[in-house]
Scaffold this motif. Structure first.
Motif, mmCIF file in Angstrom:
data_model
loop_
_atom_site.group_PDB
_atom_site.id
_atom_site.type_symbol
_atom_site.label_atom_id
_atom_site.label_comp_id
_atom_site.label_asym_id
_atom_site.label_seq_id
_atom_site.Cartn_x
_atom_site.Cartn_y
_atom_site.Cartn_z
ATOM 1 N N TYR A 115 1.003 -6.934 0.746
ATOM 2 C CA TYR A 115 -0.427 -6.642 0.791
ATOM 3 C C TYR A 115 -1.082 -7.288 -0.413
ATOM 4 N N ARG A 116 -2.171 -7.996 -0.140
ATOM 5 C CA ARG A 116 -2.853 -8.704 -1.213
ATOM 6 C C ARG A 116 -4.219 -8.068 -1.390
ATOM 7 N N THR A 117 -4.584 -7.779 -2.629
ATOM 8 C CA THR A 117 -5.921 -7.238 -2.856
ATOM 9 C C THR A 117 -6.817 -8.348 -3.373
ATOM 10 N N CYS A 118 -7.820 -8.663 -2.581
ATOM 11 C CA CYS A 118 -8.710 -9.777 -2.921
ATOM 12 C C CYS A 118 -9.533 -9.393 -4.144
ATOM 13 N N PRO A 119 -9.474 -10.200 -5.211
ATOM 14 C CA PRO A 119 -10.196 -9.837 -6.436
ATOM 15 C C PRO A 119 -11.706 -9.954 -6.272
ATOM 16 N N ARG A 120 -12.152 -10.684 -5.273
ATOM 17 C CA ARG A 120 -13.592 -10.890 -5.128
ATOM 18 C C ARG A 120 -14.272 -9.802 -4.306
ATOM 19 N N SER A 121 -13.519 -9.193 -3.392
ATOM 20 C CA SER A 121 -14.152 -8.221 -2.499
ATOM 21 C C SER A 121 -13.496 -6.848 -2.583
ATOM 22 N N GLY A 122 -12.301 -6.787 -3.188
ATOM 23 C CA GLY A 122 -11.576 -5.520 -3.184
ATOM 24 C C GLY A 122 -10.896 -5.221 -1.861
ATOM 25 N N LEU A 123 -11.062 -6.113 -0.874
ATOM 26 C CA LEU A 123 -10.426 -5.866 0.421
ATOM 27 C C LEU A 123 -8.938 -6.156 0.325
ATOM 28 N N GLN A 124 -8.173 -5.437 1.135
ATOM 29 C CA GLN A 124 -6.730 -5.614 1.079
ATOM 30 C C GLN A 124 -6.242 -6.269 2.366
ATOM 31 N N PHE A 125 -5.518 -7.384 2.210
ATOM 32 C CA PHE A 125 -5.049 -8.116 3.387
ATOM 33 C C PHE A 125 -3.532 -8.025 3.498
ATOM 34 N N GLU A 126 -3.079 -7.609 4.654
ATOM 35 C CA GLU A 126 -1.645 -7.627 4.912
ATOM 36 C C GLU A 126 -1.292 -9.053 5.324
ATOM 37 N N TYR B 136 -8.633 -7.848 14.194
ATOM 38 C CA TYR B 136 -7.558 -7.659 13.218
ATOM 39 C C TYR B 136 -8.132 -7.267 11.857
ATOM 40 N N PHE B 137 -9.275 -7.838 11.533
ATOM 41 C CA PHE B 137 -9.942 -7.505 10.276
ATOM 42 C C PHE B 137 -10.372 -6.033 10.283
ATOM 43 N N CYS B 138 -10.968 -5.606 11.384
ATOM 44 C CA CYS B 138 -11.496 -4.239 11.446
ATOM 45 C C CYS B 138 -10.387 -3.194 11.483
ATOM 46 N N SER B 139 -9.189 -3.595 11.902
ATOM 47 C CA SER B 139 -8.103 -2.609 11.908
ATOM 48 C C SER B 139 -7.286 -2.763 10.633
ATOM 49 N N SER B 140 -6.519 -3.830 10.533
ATOM 50 C CA SER B 140 -5.584 -3.955 9.422
ATOM 51 C C SER B 140 -6.274 -4.001 8.058
ATOM 52 N N THR B 141 -7.354 -4.766 7.948
ATOM 53 C CA THR B 141 -7.973 -4.922 6.635
ATOM 54 C C THR B 141 -8.790 -3.698 6.245
ATOM 55 N N LEU B 142 -9.657 -3.253 7.143
ATOM 56 C CA LEU B 142 -10.523 -2.137 6.769
ATOM 57 C C LEU B 142 -9.748 -0.833 6.627
ATOM 58 N N LEU B 143 -8.671 -0.696 7.391
ATOM 59 C CA LEU B 143 -7.892 0.543 7.276
ATOM 60 C C LEU B 143 -6.696 0.373 6.344
ATOM 61 N N ARG B 144 -6.544 -0.819 5.784
ATOM 62 C CA ARG B 144 -5.492 -1.104 4.789
ATOM 63 C C ARG B 144 -4.102 -0.768 5.294
ATOM 64 N N CYS B 145 -3.789 -1.228 6.470
ATOM 65 C CA CYS B 145 -2.451 -0.963 6.976
ATOM 66 C C CYS B 145 -1.847 -2.256 7.490
ATOM 67 N N ARG B 146 -0.555 -2.210 7.824
ATOM 68 C CA ARG B 146 0.074 -3.405 8.378
ATOM 69 C C ARG B 146 -0.376 -3.563 9.817
ATOM 70 N N LEU B 147 -0.294 -4.786 10.317
ATOM 71 C CA LEU B 147 -0.638 -5.048 11.709
ATOM 72 C C LEU B 147 0.537 -4.611 12.570
ATOM 73 N N ALA B 148 0.261 -3.881 13.626
ATOM 74 C CA ALA B 148 1.333 -3.500 14.546
ATOM 75 C C ALA B 148 1.867 -4.766 15.201
ATOM 76 N N THR B 149 3.138 -4.847 15.426
ATOM 77 C CA THR B 149 3.786 -5.895 16.218
ATOM 78 C C THR B 149 3.231 -7.306 16.001
ATOM 79 N N PRO B 150 3.405 -7.854 14.797
ATOM 80 C CA PRO B 150 2.891 -9.207 14.560
ATOM 81 C C PRO B 150 3.485 -10.253 15.510
ATOM 82 N N LYS B 151 4.738 -10.102 15.908
ATOM 83 C CA LYS B 151 5.327 -11.095 16.817
ATOM 84 C C LYS B 151 4.574 -11.137 18.136
ATOM 85 N N ILE B 152 4.252 -9.939 18.625
ATOM 86 C CA ILE B 152 3.510 -9.892 19.888
ATOM 87 C C ILE B 152 2.117 -10.488 19.684
ATOM 88 N N ALA B 153 1.547 -10.247 18.524
ATOM 89 C CA ALA B 153 0.231 -10.827 18.247
ATOM 90 C C ALA B 153 0.287 -12.357 18.253
#
Ligand code: HEM
Ligand SMILES: [Cu+2]
Ligand SMILES: [Cu+2]
Lengths: 179, 566
Positions: free
Chosen positions: B7-18, B87-104
């Motif tokens: 998980y990376r925390t963007c220094p410019r926005s504070g958003l967290q990206f898995e 994906y942004f509205c789920s994984s990023t805004l809720l700060r969680c991992r993306l379910a089933t990345p392979k399927i994605a």
């Protein structure tokens, strides 16, 4: 603390509504009702409502009826005999065939009189776009749509096909004369 | 934790990206922009052919190009971008991992294959059936197959989004309810599932027809079900771009919704009523009853329109409240004058809101009125309307969001910031003009999807009034200006991605930092009874209403002068 974070107040559905929002919802609701009942009102008191009278048909059945009308009421022909000009009796059933890529025949109607106009397509979807009046009706193959029309102005009207129907689409124009 | 990810925390926005979600967002966004580029190149051909004095392409090329323009823009550009947004509205805004990345990734691959296959079919010729592909006019089998594969991919992506919400809930990465923007994205997804299923119901039989397995699909049934797909898909866009409006209000101003209850309630109305709208496209059709048309076209008494009118107030209202709290309190509009007009993320969204409401919204309700539809059905008024919705509304919002994402998600410094600053104005305002002149030409009756308004080669050619030719000339001029605006967007986006200065990616950690619980802001308690917190937005809304009412009744007046029809 904002729209991209979870609502701060856990019980957000108990949030009071601001007066700006409350008033606007009220106004928008009233306007929605006006628009809804306008359609109903026009069905009762307005003069332009699209008929829904529709029958299943086939190209053969429809052609027979249109041909019978042409045989009986043709007054002259145009474009080197390709288009009969048909002046059917007032109040009668009149037929217009849409097909790749023309409308057939040419109709000649009387101003202020009412006719039952039957429309169908023998092949693809076509569009009945009456110009310059600008009345637009979809023509769907297999369905015979009966529209009751009362021309209110005399003149030469064109019927432009405005549903894409292939490479010759732009040549598909028919005509209706109103005397 | 079930999967190893970071998980990376963007220094410019504070958003967290898995990291998986981040790569998927990037891939989907890039694919989207590629299709926007193709669609934009095709738009040159469309516009220069419909500009009467240029009349560039031959008829068969024109119809091919128009088919591809519609599909690449409306379906591929928009949906690829929407998947990134989900994906942004789920994984990023809720700060969680993306379910089933392979399927994605499988979903992404299916979408790419489908989109390419469909494009190939169109360019090969023999599939110039327009995006609506009304039977019995037939395209090549791989035209339909491409669309079906794309739709299956999009459907899978929707389920990945829903699965990610479950992950966030299960792993307790946030407390309470999901953010409003995520709520809007859920609305979009629910509508998307309905939409894609309708699409499958009609496109699968049509595909079977094209390979000769079945021998007939009824043209009217096709139209009815196709539009359950075609129109609902537009409601996905509406939900998605309204969510983006709220998101940008939050990003640009720290704005929160005036009332969560009202905004969420309005999204709920979309879910309840939007599916009915397929009737809009069938108002001029035979065979459907008046009652069915009236109830459906009005989304059962205009409840979805009501919802849009609510968002139309609450989005600027949220911005106004936030600005007023910062002290921009003078008069009705200081909050708006002091808004960051030089930031394309904000200006793009604001131009989008106004254009979507005034041009797209009012025209859409007018043409969706059962009787009034007869004066515009299949005229160029229709593309005039929907360029105001999908271009000014959806596309411009997506562009605005991209400017925010360049440093945050792409981790690049934006190249050419001055160009980017002007881009929303050039693109948005020329699109305003473009839509208006198309609607003008449509009011005079000019047909859509029509190669030659001079009817070359027709024995009974009709002569359009001079004003119609003039309007279509202006369509050309405005269209070219808009294409230039679109080109700047692509240049800035792709250029930043390729050559922009790399920015610090921020702290990386192997566990997510949950969304901190927020204490209720002081304003929460003071809202409500205090009253009239957003008078400026209210005045804007009233101006909108007046324009709406006038335009609506002018068209009834126009209708009343036509031939009698019953
Ligand atoms: C960038 C500037 C753009 C220009 C100048 C442009 C121009 C046009 C024109 C003139 C038409 C109508 C042609 C006709 O009916 O004869 C058209 C159709 C269409 N455009 Fe655009 N467009 C642009 C961008 C977009 C975007 C961004 C989208 C979608 C997000 C889009 C979606 C469509 C669709 C769906 C059609 C209908 C195709 C059909 O009738 O099947 N356009 N465009
Ligand atoms: Cu035709
Ligand atoms: Cu046609």
């Amino acid at each position: 603390m904002s729209a991209i974070s979870p609502p701060a107040e856990r019980l957000w559905w108990k949030h009071p509504i601001d007066r700006v929002e409350g008033m606007w919802i009220g106004i928008a609701f009233v306007w929605s009702m006006v628009m809804f009942f306008m359609m109903v009102y026009w069905h009762m008191y307005g003069g332009q409502n699209l008929s829904t009278e529709t029958y299943k048909t086939t190209p053969e059945q429809f052609t027979v009826k249109a041909q019978a009308m042409v045989d009986q009421y043709t007054v002259r022909t145009e474009v080197d005999g390709q288009y009969p000009v048909v002046a059917p009796p007032v109040g009668s059933d009149v037929y217009m065939i849409a097909r790749l890529w023309n409308f057939w025949p040419i109709l000649q109607l009387e101003k202020g009189q009412t006719y039952r106009l039957h429309l169908t397509s023998l092949d693809y979807n076509h569009g009945f776009s009456l110009q310059p009046a600008n009345i637009n009706i979809q023509i769907v193959p297999g369905y015979e749509h009966v529209v009751t029309v009362t021309p209110n102005q005399s003149g030469t009207y064109s019927v432009v096909c405005n549903e894409y129907c292939g490479i010759g689409h732009h040549t598909m124009v028919g005509r209706i004369y109103v005397k | 934790m079930s999967t190893a990810t970071t998980y990376r925390t963007c220094p410019r926005s504070g958003l967290q990206f898995e990291s998986q979600a981040e790569k998927l967002m990037l891939a989907n966004a890039v694919a989207a922009v590629v299709f926007l580029l193709i669609g934009g190149l095709l738009a040159i051909g469309v516009v220069l052919t419909r500009w009467p004095s240029i009349h560039w392409l031959e008829a068969d090329t024109f119809y091919k190009v128009l088919t591809a323009h519609g599909i690449d823009m409306l379906i591929f550009w928009i949906i690829f971008f929407e998947i990134a947004v989900l994906y942004f509205c789920s994984s990023t805004l809720l700060r969680c991992r993306l379910a089933t990345p392979k399927i994605a990734w499988t979903a992404f691959a299916l979408m790419v294959i489908g989109a390419v296959m469909n494009n190939v079919a169109v360019y090969q010729g023999g599939s110039s059936v327009m995006m609506t592909s009304y039977v019995p006019m037939m395209a090549a089998p791989h035209f339909y197959l491409g669309l079906i594969l794309f739709a299956v991919g999009a459907l899978i992506a929707c389920f990945v989004f829903l699965g990610t919400l479950v992950v966030a809930k299960a792993e307790k990465t946030y407390q309470g309810s999901v953010p409003l923007v995520t709520f809007g994205a859920i609305t979009a997804t629910i509508i998307a599932v309905f939409t894609i299923v309708s699409g499958a119901i009609i496109l699968v039989p049509t595909f079977l027809l094209s390979i000769g397995v079945i021998d007939k699909v009824d043209p009217l049934v096709y139209r009815t079900i196709w539009w359950a797909f075609g129109h609902s898909s537009q409601q996905i866009n509406v939900s998605a771009h309204i969510s983006i409006w709220y998101a940008v209000a939050a990003i640009a101003f720290g704005a929160r919704p005036m009332s969560e209850r009202v905004s969420r309630g309005a999204f709920l109305l979309y879910i309840l009523f939007l599916q009915l709208a397929s009737a809009h496209h069938l108002l001029a059709d035979p065979g459907l009853s008046t009652e069915w048309k009236v109830v459906n076209t009005s989304y059962f008494m205009y409840f979805a329109v009501l919802a849009s009118m609510i968002h139309g107030l609450t989005v600027p209202g949220a911005m106004e409240v936030a600005q007023r709290q910062k002290g921009y309190n003078k008069g009705l509009f200081e909050w708006l004058r002091k808004a960051p007009w030089g930031t394309p993320t904000f200006s793009g969204v604001f131009i989008s809101i106004i254009g979507f409401g005034f041009l797209g919204g009012i025209s859409g309700v007018m043409m969706g009125t059962e009787q009034l539809n007869m004066i515009i059905h299949n005229t160029i008024y229709v593309p005039g309307h929907f360029h105001a919705t999908v271009v000014i509304g959806t596309t411009l919002s997506f562009m605005a969001l991209t400017y925010f994402l360049i440093p945050v998600l792409f981790k690049r410094e934006m190249i050419a910031p001055t160009l980017a600053k002007w881009q929303p104005y050039l693109f948005g305002l020329s699109m305003y003009g473009f839509c208006l002149v198309m609607m003008g030409a449509g009011t005079l009756g000019v047909s859509r999807r029509h190669w030659d308004m001079a009817f070359q080669g027709s024995a009974l050619a009709y002569e359009w009034p001079g004003a119609a030719y003039m309007m279509m000339g202006l369509v050309g001029v405005m269209g070219i200006a808009a294409i230039a605006g679109g080109a700047i967007y692509i240049y800035v986006t792709v250029g930043s991605l390729l050559w922009g200065k790399k920015l610090d990616q921020g702290q990386v950690s192997s566990t997510p930092t949950p969304v901190p619980a927020t204490a209720p802001a002081a304003a929460v308690q003071t809202y409500g009874s205090s009253g009239m917190v957003a008078p400026g937005s209210f005045v804007l809304a009233i101006i909108f209403l007046v324009a709406f009412v006038l335009y609506y009744f002018i068209n009834w007046k126009y209708l009343s002068q036509l031939w009698g029809l019953s």
